[in-house]
Write a protein that holds these residues in place. Sequence first.
Motif, PDB file in Angstrom:
ATOM      1  N   THR A  61       0.833  -1.195   0.000  1.00 33.99           N
ATOM      2  CA  THR A  61       0.000   0.000   0.000  1.00 33.99           C
ATOM      3  C   THR A  61       0.872   1.251   0.000  1.00 33.99           C
TER       4      THR A  61
ATOM      5  N   ARG B 194      -2.129   1.700   6.616  1.00 34.76           N
ATOM      6  CA  ARG B 194      -3.549   1.348   6.655  1.00 34.76           C
ATOM      7  C   ARG B 194      -4.000   0.886   8.040  1.00 34.76           C
TER       8      ARG B 194
ATOM      9  N   ASN C 230      -7.279  -5.927   3.649  1.00 32.07           N
ATOM     10  CA  ASN C 230      -7.875  -6.753   2.593  1.00 32.07           C
ATOM     11  C   ASN C 230      -9.247  -7.253   3.026  1.00 32.07           C
TER      12      ASN C 230
ATOM     13  N   MET D 235      -6.699   0.103  -0.228  1.00 31.66           N
ATOM     14  CA  MET D 235      -5.385   0.673  -0.497  1.00 31.66           C
ATOM     15  C   MET D 235      -5.293   2.153  -0.137  1.00 31.66           C
TER      16      MET D 235
END
Length: 307
Positions: A37, A41, A143, A85
């Motif tokens: 990424t 995150r 994810n 992302m």
Amino acid sequence: MFSYRFMRMSMSDNLKGAKSISPDEVVTTISNPTGVTETLRVVPKSMETEMHMFGLMYAPTDDLTLMAMVPVLNKEMEHITYSGMMGVTVRGGFGTSSAGFGDIKLSGLIKLYESAMGNIHLNAGVSLPTGSITENDSVLPPNLMMDSMQLRMPYAMQLGSGTYDLLPGITYFSNVGRWSWGGQYMATIRVGENSENYTLGDQQQVSAWGGYRFMPGLSASVRLSFKDEDSVEGADDLISAPVQTANPDYYGGRFIDGVLGLNYVVQSGRLRGYRFGLEYTMPISQKVNGVQMAMDSMLTLGYQISF
């Protein structure tokens, strides 16, 4: 002398240098050097560290005191995971934890000078790499196709340094009547690289304190402490989550703390000579390397008995 100390340190929110930064700002402005990424995150929300420190001191002569300290640690960290992302859509939260023995410390306190003006002692010690540096736990990834995955936890959640560390220092102490004061310089110097290919940052700490005895056995103290800590050198290839604590550059900084203390020594009865202590530590100034959580406070309770 046998001693036991319980320490609880609380951390929350995040700093970029010396300024506050929100979780949304972290995941939109801070790059991710360890993953796929573009930005981070996962953001830590809070961390609680508890330590039980068991100590033993023995003085073979009037000028030398030998010490051993064995820590037992419990660490818990709460996180926020953002989806995908990019963007600021929160996917959820999760917690990680680690617990076990930390690094055992062996040291000697050597009297260098004694007079009516005060005492000076040399501190010389070594920290043994007995704490684990391979702790894993389940995390909530960005994810959306995965509910959890096992990963190596970041450096802050490991239990030891993985290296033999030198602990040099020097201490000055004096007292007149009900008043006492002193100062100390202590350092932690890491030796070599550990088995996971990194080295925690060296530390230097300077403290000055003053105390007053209100009555036999009861005293209070005020202490000011400055610590300078380097960032982590090298990296563990298995620490690669998109979170700031996985970045070895985001460790260390310069910290100034204020400490209030209270001590009581039992004067009579079956507990005569037992010492009980309380310390409350609060941050005065924090300037961190990169982005890190800020310390809220630290509480230390202690007990000592001489025989």
